[in-house]
Write an enzyme that holds these catalytic residues in place. Structure first.
Site, PDB file in Angstrom:
ATOM      1  N   ASN A 209      -4.462 -29.146  84.819  1.00  0.00           N
ATOM      2  CA  ASN A 209      -5.530 -28.699  85.757  1.00  0.00           C
ATOM      3  C   ASN A 209      -6.699 -28.462  85.083  1.00  0.00           C
ATOM      4  O   ASN A 209      -6.765 -28.318  83.711  1.00  0.00           O
ATOM      5  CB  ASN A 209      -4.843 -27.847  86.728  1.00  0.00           C
ATOM      6  N   LYS A 285       8.029 -41.255  73.908  1.00  0.00           N
ATOM      7  CA  LYS A 285       6.632 -41.810  74.933  1.00  0.00           C
ATOM      8  C   LYS A 285       6.977 -42.817  75.922  1.00  0.00           C
ATOM      9  O   LYS A 285       7.795 -43.805  75.433  1.00  0.00           O
ATOM     10  CB  LYS A 285       5.704 -42.235  73.799  1.00  0.00           C
ATOM     11  N   PHE A 321      -4.708 -14.171  92.059  1.00  0.00           N
ATOM     12  CA  PHE A 321      -5.938 -15.067  92.299  1.00  0.00           C
ATOM     13  C   PHE A 321      -5.614 -15.843  93.378  1.00  0.00           C
ATOM     14  O   PHE A 321      -4.568 -16.392  93.178  1.00  0.00           O
ATOM     15  CB  PHE A 321      -6.531 -15.635  91.130  1.00  0.00           C
ATOM     16  N   LYS A 335      -1.514 -15.010 101.198  1.00  0.00           N
ATOM     17  CA  LYS A 335      -0.825 -14.845  99.873  1.00  0.00           C
ATOM     18  C   LYS A 335      -0.440 -13.549  99.570  1.00  0.00           C
ATOM     19  O   LYS A 335       0.470 -13.219  98.907  1.00  0.00           O
ATOM     20  CB  LYS A 335      -1.501 -15.527  98.931  1.00  0.00           C
ATOM     21  N   LYS A 339       3.104 -13.156  98.588  1.00  0.00           N
ATOM     22  CA  LYS A 339       3.700 -12.729  97.267  1.00  0.00           C
ATOM     23  C   LYS A 339       3.739 -11.290  96.713  1.00  0.00           C
ATOM     24  O   LYS A 339       3.873 -10.674  95.779  1.00  0.00           O
ATOM     25  CB  LYS A 339       2.459 -13.454  96.296  1.00  0.00           C
TER      26      LYS A 339
HETATM   27  O1  PMT Z   1      -9.825 -20.793  84.012  1.00  0.00           O
HETATM   28  P1  PMT Z   1     -11.233 -20.917  84.669  1.00  0.00           P
HETATM   29  O2  PMT Z   1     -11.668 -22.139  84.380  1.00  0.00           O
HETATM   30  O3  PMT Z   1     -11.959 -19.697  84.304  1.00  0.00           O
HETATM   31  O4  PMT Z   1     -11.080 -20.752  86.209  1.00  0.00           O
HETATM   32  C1  PMT Z   1     -10.449 -19.715  86.890  1.00  0.00           C
HETATM   33  C2  PMT Z   1      -9.591 -20.032  88.155  1.00  0.00           C
HETATM   34  C3  PMT Z   1     -10.303 -20.735  89.090  1.00  0.00           C
HETATM   35  C4  PMT Z   1      -8.532 -20.897  87.599  1.00  0.00           C
HETATM   36  C5  PMT Z   1      -8.974 -18.439  88.393  1.00  0.00           C
HETATM   37  O5  PMT Z   1     -10.162 -17.781  89.033  1.00  0.00           O
HETATM   38  C6  PMT Z   1      -7.868 -18.719  89.621  1.00  0.00           C
HETATM   39  O6  PMT Z   1      -8.280 -18.783  90.783  1.00  0.00           O
HETATM   40  N1  PMT Z   1      -6.768 -18.745  89.405  1.00  0.00           N
HETATM   41  C7  PMT Z   1      -5.613 -18.834  90.192  1.00  0.00           C
HETATM   42  C8  PMT Z   1      -5.556 -20.370  90.458  1.00  0.00           C
HETATM   43  C9  PMT Z   1      -4.115 -20.453  91.166  1.00  0.00           C
HETATM   44  O7  PMT Z   1      -3.100 -21.137  90.771  1.00  0.00           O
HETATM   45  O8  PMT Z   1      -4.234 -20.214  92.519  1.00  0.00           O
HETATM   46  P2  PMT Z   1      -3.246 -20.312  93.750  1.00  0.00           P
HETATM   47  O9  PMT Z   1      -3.768 -20.126  94.799  1.00  0.00           O
HETATM   48  O10 PMT Z   1      -2.578 -21.635  93.521  1.00  0.00           O
HETATM   49  O11 PMT Z   1      -2.024 -19.117  93.266  1.00  0.00           O
HETATM   50  C10 PMT Z   1      -2.214 -17.887  93.882  1.00  0.00           C
HETATM   51  C11 PMT Z   1      -1.712 -16.983  93.002  1.00  0.00           C
HETATM   52  O12 PMT Z   1      -0.298 -17.469  92.680  1.00  0.00           O
HETATM   53  C12 PMT Z   1      -2.246 -17.072  91.395  1.00  0.00           C
HETATM   54  O13 PMT Z   1      -2.582 -15.845  91.131  1.00  0.00           O
HETATM   55  C13 PMT Z   1      -1.421 -17.866  90.476  1.00  0.00           C
HETATM   56  O14 PMT Z   1      -1.514 -17.518  89.225  1.00  0.00           O
HETATM   57  C14 PMT Z   1      -0.230 -17.351  90.979  1.00  0.00           C
HETATM   58  N2  PMT Z   1       0.993 -18.586  90.920  1.00  0.00           N
HETATM   59  C15 PMT Z   1       0.844 -19.872  91.456  1.00  0.00           C
HETATM   60  C16 PMT Z   1       1.622 -20.846  91.438  1.00  0.00           C
HETATM   61  C17 PMT Z   1       2.929 -20.306  90.825  1.00  0.00           C
HETATM   62  N3  PMT Z   1       4.029 -21.376  90.625  1.00  0.00           N
HETATM   63  N4  PMT Z   1       3.243 -19.117  90.343  1.00  0.00           N
HETATM   64  C18 PMT Z   1       2.349 -18.340  90.465  1.00  0.00           C
HETATM   65  O15 PMT Z   1       2.354 -17.054  90.215  1.00  0.00           O
END
Ligand code: PMT
Length: 393
Positions: A209, A285, A321, A335, A339
């Site tokens: 991503n 591959k 986040f 969330k 979570k």
């Molecule tokens: O890296 P940059 O270019 O500076 O950009 C920053 C950012 C946009 C990536 C950052 O600010 C951000 O938003 N990060 C979280 C992105 C994300 O995965 O969001 P989500 O809404 O899908 O997930 C919510 C939370 O669960 C996040 O804290 C994520 O880390 C966590 N997660 C998600 C999926 C997963 N399988 N396990 C998790 O713990």
């Protein structure tokens, strides 16, 4: 008070008030600070390198390319110092800093410095009142620089007005105040994740991503500067003075965070973790051959935050986040519950100016009681400090 163990950079620019900086250095040395003087070429007209070398008991730095070590001077000096004072700060250097110009060692150092900076401007009163100088001061103040404005009185140039360097005692007092409060995370252990996970398809390809890691790395830098014992778990390789664990996939991130979590006070998940991975990755591959289509079967990755929330102790802080392009606040609040988070930092990823791969972000910090704090578009390195102060206040 002692400043034993504190490293302070004193930047000196070309202005008559430079002679007063010698007194400030003397006072800092008396408090046992490790002081390094960095001077602009113009400052040499006002204060000698011999004076500064003798007072600081260290080398004096001026030339950008006169580097005895492998690491560029502006990076190693910036990494090691706790505080940067620019005394006096001339209109010229203020203008360069406010506009990201790095044409000498001092301005390059400032651009690479992510800890507190104090500016004590001094100049002719008409220069100080010049609208461009004032705009630059406002810009620097907004970016988090501490400005100690010049005082009024008789100026060295013969004028009467505002432009005289603030009292050295006042500048010292501000430095001491900042050095004592900026270490509010001393004794805290924090894991911060950064970057996008890479889920392999075959030895060559992966599903990824657009996360650059900038947000997570800015948080790690800020936490480190506030005194925390930081572990950065990152898919992006960086060279930093704190512990870094590099990895690629969501499964590796889960394993690593789980291993480290019991020893820390907080986990901040800024990483963009893939929700799915390829079910069976190819050892070789994948060849195009005659195929018109191929199908990849994806399986759900575990949710790292949910897994960690199962082993979380009451005194540990869990921060997620939330990256959404619609119904941001509503989804972020959901969330927090699903979570089991203490805080969620919601960022709107539909705005191309912020979020993924930008130096800026705009967020709403939401706590588990659903209180909201909105922070407008800000540099990620400044935003990181605001987020940490809110979480640990
Ligand atoms: O890296 P940059 O270019 O500076 O950009 C920053 C950012 C946009 C990536 C950052 O600010 C951000 O938003 N990060 C979280 C992105 C994300 O995965 O969001 P989500 O809404 O899908 O997930 C919510 C939370 O669960 C996040 O804290 C994520 O880390 C966590 N997660 C998600 C999926 C997963 N399988 N396990 C998790 O713990």
């Amino acid at each position: 008070m002692t400043l034993s163990g504190k490293k302070i950079i004193i930047g000196i620019t070309g202005g008559i008030a430079a002679y007063k900086t010698c007194d400030l250095i003397r006072k800092l040395i008396k408090l046992n600070a490790d002081v390094r003087a960095v001077i602009t070429p113009a400052a040499k007209k006002f204060v000698t390198e011999t004076t500064l070398r003798t007072l600081t008991r260290n080398s004096v730095y001026c030339e950008q390319f006169d580097v005895p070590e492998w690491k560029p001077e502006h990076i190693s000096l910036a990494d090691s110092a706790d505080l940067f004072l620019i005394v006096p700060a001339s209109a010229n250097t203020i203008g360069k800093m406010a506009n990201g110009i790095c044409d000498n060692l001092l301005t390059s150092l400032i651009a690479a410095f992510n800890k507190p900076v104090i500016l004590a401007p001094a100049m002719n009163c008409n220069m100080w009142e010049n609208s461009f100088v004032q705009e630059n001061i406002v810009k620097l103040e907004k970016a988090g620089f501490y400005i100690i404005p010049p005082e009024s009185g008789e100026l060295a140039c013969g004028y009467e007005g505002t432009g005289r360097l603030a009292d050295i005692g006042k500048i010292l007092e501000k430095a001491l105040e900042i050095l004592s409060k900026e270490k509010f995370l001393q004794g805290k252990k924090i894991i911060i994740t950064a970057g996008g996970t890479k889920e392999p398809i075959d030895p060559v390809r992966y599903i990824g991503n657009r996360s650059s890691g900038k947000m997570g790395i800015a948080l790690a830098d800020a936490a480190y500067s506030f005194g925390a014992d930081v572990t950065l778990v990152s898919t992006i390789k960086v060279d930093k003075p704190y512990k870094i664990i590099n990895l690629s996939t969501a499964m590796e991130m889960l394993e690593t965070v789980k291993n480290e979590f019991s020893q820390v006070d907080a986990l901040i998940m800024a990483a963009a973790v893939a929700d799915f991975r390829v079910n069976s990755t190819s050892d070789h591959k994948i060849k195009k051959g005659e195929k018109e289509n191929i199908t990849l079967e994806l399986v759900k990755n575990p949710d790292i935050l949910k897994e960690i929330s199962k082993i979380k102790r009451d005194n540990q802080v869990l921060v997620g986040f939330c990256a959404e392009s619609q119904d941001l606040i509503e989804n972020a609040k959901k969330k927090i519950g699903s979570k089991n988070l203490d805080f969620i930092i919601a960022n709107d990823i539909s705005d191309k100016e912020i979020g993924f791969n930008s130096d800026y972000n705009a967020v709403t910090i939401i706590d588990k009681f659903m209180n909201e704090i909105k922070i407008d578009k800000t540099l990620k390195k400044e935003l990181a400090k605001i987020i940490l102060k809110e979480i640990f206040k």
